[in-house]
Design a protein around this motif. Structure first.
Motif, PDB file in Angstrom:
ATOM      1  N   LEU A   9      28.765  73.223  74.858  1.00  0.00           N
ATOM      2  CA  LEU A   9      28.607  74.084  73.681  1.00  0.00           C
ATOM      3  C   LEU A   9      27.943  73.318  72.534  1.00  0.00           C
ATOM      4  N   SER A  25      19.382  73.300  72.114  1.00  0.00           N
ATOM      5  CA  SER A  25      18.618  74.208  72.973  1.00  0.00           C
ATOM      6  C   SER A  25      18.019  75.338  72.164  1.00  0.00           C
ATOM      7  N   ALA A  26      18.720  75.735  71.091  1.00  0.00           N
ATOM      8  CA  ALA A  26      18.225  76.850  70.281  1.00  0.00           C
ATOM      9  C   ALA A  26      16.902  76.495  69.611  1.00  0.00           C
ATOM     10  N   VAL A  35      18.475  81.841  77.724  1.00  0.00           N
ATOM     11  CA  VAL A  35      19.375  80.756  77.310  1.00  0.00           C
ATOM     12  C   VAL A  35      20.809  81.076  77.751  1.00  0.00           C
ATOM     13  N   VAL A  36      21.194  82.343  77.608  1.00  0.00           N
ATOM     14  CA  VAL A  36      22.538  82.737  78.044  1.00  0.00           C
ATOM     15  C   VAL A  36      22.702  82.489  79.538  1.00  0.00           C
ATOM     16  N   GLN A  45      20.792  68.867  81.640  1.00  0.00           N
ATOM     17  CA  GLN A  45      22.219  69.155  81.454  1.00  0.00           C
ATOM     18  C   GLN A  45      22.909  69.448  82.785  1.00  0.00           C
ATOM     19  N   SER A  68      25.674  71.314  72.690  1.00  0.00           N
ATOM     20  CA  SER A  68      24.231  71.154  72.887  1.00  0.00           C
ATOM     21  C   SER A  68      23.473  72.445  72.600  1.00  0.00           C
ATOM     22  N   ILE A  69      24.200  73.545  72.377  1.00  0.00           N
ATOM     23  CA  ILE A  69      23.516  74.834  72.153  1.00  0.00           C
ATOM     24  C   ILE A  69      22.550  74.778  70.956  1.00  0.00           C
ATOM     25  N   TYR A 104      22.998  78.729  80.227  1.00  0.00           N
ATOM     26  CA  TYR A 104      24.292  78.172  79.833  1.00  0.00           C
ATOM     27  C   TYR A 104      25.432  78.679  80.706  1.00  0.00           C
TER      28      TYR A 104
END
Lengths: 320, 380
Positions: free
Chosen positions: B143, B149-150, B163-164, B88, B145-146, B167
């Protein structure tokens, strides 16, 4: 009448070129004012300075009392500007285009909707409301651009070569539109090198060349001041020697500088007098037995004026 | 304009202006199928990549002699997360400048900038509004793609705060490189040239500066004592993501070695125990302790692992990189505002010899002509 646009000693210099060289303007409220001049005379630069898009090298201009140097934001609120070359956004409908500029001027949502409707009526695009802007004809885009300049109900409209690239019909429509705007109390400043267009429309003109105003005021006043006189054309019902005799008769009259025969029995006169003098001349001619079918001013007075004032040898473009 | 008037005007004019520009830009960008299709393609790409990386890692781990379900699952999760962040970062480094590099130059090309400049909205609003709406599109991609990723949470090994961090860094990368695109868009007249220059600048900021560091490191005399400034990497969001990856590995792991090499902030051979995965053995793995003795299956290897570990101070490097990118964004945006302002006070003058060569015989006019309002723009 109070003046609403004033420029004093405007100078704009680019590197080594002097685009505007000490230009003065004084435009009264409610006028349609023409800025005439050959290409490169400094018309566009002047308008761009008035529109706060360029900063003058020296001098200042005021619009509705606001200085373009010190209060550009206030100037922008009382001013509508239509550049000579302008583009339109892709991906936008006609109403969105006007809505966007309405937002730019901070109009509240409710009045924006009403104003857009009114403006589309005014420029005759009401049925194109949901058309994409790039799908409009050139003339329609021109009218839309004019409408965008009116979104905030400006006092002064600056139009740079508004009729260039328009077909004759669109030009007539534009002219009607500008007259209507004048009746709504707007002051309109138009630049053009197409003289006949301005002559029909303008209440006053300034003749600009090499960055200076050579003459300004009402067309008739300029004529008077410069004692340019007019070109008169008389159609005499005579042929051959009789026509030549008529020409000689005209040439002998006191205010006539020159007389020449044109095709179709027309005698063209260089006349120094004013309108009363022209009437008297016609009276005398009829009284002395000449059969005159028509008697009128010839060609474009403004064009004559223009050539006189700018002292150019080559003719100025009369159409786009 | 004095500071006081600027302060008075900014809130009055900037916000409605930004809204006006934003509404207009987003109407154009989000209309029709385009936005939907681009988001879908982006998410599918990211998801497909994540799936493939997952498969590769599962295979690798399964063939590893130290096959352990808990530990392996965590390492797969981390691997996918790190791969997703790199992918990304790469995509954002391309998409963000690409979406901003045409914003202002296209207004010049289409001759619409003048129409905008005579309205009372400020240059700040024009530039910021355009930057924000271009970035909104990139943010929507990020957003979207979250959820993909989750999926790493299914595997484990990555904490939500990792993750935060990742991002956050992606968003800041978009802001920094996006502002860079806006600046070049305001600087040169043609969108094509602006895009080209922006990508060159992005390459210099990432690959170029990093290479200079590598060069300095290799050629310096005291290679182990003197490090070139780590700031050379601050504009490289990939390195910041390496730091995020290092954090996901509890500050101990292979990614941390890279950060340690750059910053020298790692502490080798920490004597204290570090939390390391417990090893329950019994699956064929034999662990050899420093003294050469095989550790009996079932014995925790916690202390052993901790003895030879590199720990990086958490949240030290990537915030600096983020801050640098944000400062860069502020600088580029300010410069772009100056360039858009029609009656700007300062005007960079080209040196005399360059100006002379701008005749038709010299520099080709148009393609790289700096500033919209040069002499040619309004000579009449």
């Amino acid at each position: 009448m109070t003046s609403i646009v004033r420029a004093e000693g405007l100078v704009k210099r680019y590197d080594r070129t002097l685009a505007v060289a000490g230009l003065d303007l004084d435009i009264a409220e409610g006028e349609i004012f023409g800025l005439v001049g050959p290409n490169g005379a400094g018309k566009t630069t002047t308008l761009r300075i008035l529109a706060t898009l360029l900063e003058p090298t020296s001098g200042d201009a005021e619009i509705a009392g606001w200085s373009v140097r010190r209060n550009p934001n206030e100037v922008r609120r009382v001013l509508g500007f239509m550049p000579d070359a302008f583009g339109v956004y892709d991906d936008m409908r006609v109403w969105e285009y006007l809505d966007f500029f309405g937002r730019c001027y901070g109009l509240p949502a409710a009045s924006r909707k009403r104003i857009i409707g009114d403006l589309l009526e005014l420029v005759d695009l009401a049925d194109k409301r949901d058309t994409y802007v790039q799908g409009l004809s050139r003339g329609m885009q021109q009218r839309l651009c004019l409408a965008h300049a009116l979104v905030h109900d400006p006092k002064v409209l600056l139009l740079d070569e508004p009729a260039s690239g328009l077909d004759p019909r669109a030009r007539v429509e534009l002219r009607e539109l500008l007259r209507e705007l004048r009746s709504l109390g707007k002051t309109i400043v138009i630049s053009s090198h197409i003289l006949p267009e301005l002559e029909e429309l303008c209440t006053s003109v300034a003749i600009v060349d090499r960055g200076r105003v050579l003459a300004s005021g009402r067309v008739a006043d300029i004529e008077q001041r410069l004692r340019v006189g007019a070109v008169l054309r008389a159609r005499v019902l005579a042929e051959g020697e009789a026509l030549e005799a008529a020409r000689d008769w005209f040439a002998a009259q006191p205010d006539v500088a020159a007389a020449a025969i044109l095709p179709d029995g027309i005698v063209e006169l260089g006349f120094r007098g004013d309108e009363a003098g022209a009437a008297a001349l016609l009276g005398t001619a009829v009284a002395s037995g000449l059969a005159i079918a028509s008697f009128s001013r010839a060609a474009s007075d403004l064009e004559e004026l223009f050539l006189q004032v700018t002292g150019q040898d080559e003719p100025v473009a009369v159409s786009a | 304009m004095t500071g006081a008037t600027l302060r008075r005007r900014l809130p009055r004019l900037a916000m409605p202006g930004i809204t006006a520009i934003g509404v207009k830009e987003l109407r154009g960008r989000m209309r029709g199928k385009r936005a939907f299709v681009s988001v879908t393609v982006y998410v599918l790409l990211v998801a497909g990549f994540a799936w493939m990386v997952g498969r590769i890692l599962e295979d690798t781990v399964r063939n590893n002699f130290a096959w352990d379900p808990t530990y392996s699952s965590a390492s797969i999760g981390r691997g996918i997360f790190i791969a997703l962040m790199f992918l990304q970062t790469l995509m954002i480094s391309v998409l963000a400048p690409a979406s901003t590099a045409g914003t202002i130059s296209s207004e010049r090309e289409k001759q619409t900038l003048d129409l905008l400049a005579v309205t009372p909205i400020s240059s700040v609003a024009i530039v910021v509004g355009k930057l924000l709406s271009a970035l909104t599109w990139v943010f929507v991609l990020i957003l979207a793609s979250i959820p993909v990723s989750a999926l790493v949470f299914v595997y484990g090994g990555v904490a939500p705060d990792d993750v935060v961090r990742g991002y956050l860094m992606l968003l800041i990368t978009a802001i920094g490189f996006g502002a860079m695109g806006t600046f070049f868009s305001a600087l040169v007249r043609r969108s094509g040239a602006a895009t080209g220059l922006t990508f060159v600048a992005v390459l210099v900021a990432t690959v170029g500066l990093s290479f200079i560091w590598v060069f300095m490191r290799a050629t310096s005399d005291g290679a182990f004592t003197k490090r070139p400034p780590e700031a050379l990497f601050y504009l490289n969001p990939f390195v910041a993501q390496v730091d995020v990856a290092c954090g996901a590995e509890n500050n101990t792991g292979s990614w941390c070695y890279i950060i340690d090499e750059i910053t020298g902030s790692g502490v080798n051979f920490i004597p204290q125990a570090q939390p390391a995965p417990a090893f329950d053995g019994g699956k064929g793995g034999v662990i050899v302790a420093p003294d050469g003795q095989a550790v009996a299956p079932g014995v925790g290897v916690r202390d052993f692992v901790a003895a030879d570990v590199l720990a990086i101070q958490r949240d030290r490097y990537w915030p600096r990189s983020a801050l640098t990118l944000l400062l860069l964004a502020v600088g580029f945006t300010t410069a772009a505002v100056q360039l858009v302002t029609p009656t700007r006070r300062w005007r960079p003058q080209l040196p005399g010899f360059l100006r002379r060569s701008r005749s038709p015989r010299g520099l080709r006019r148009g393609s790289l002509r700096v500033f919209g309002r040069g002499p040619g723009a309004a000579a009449q």
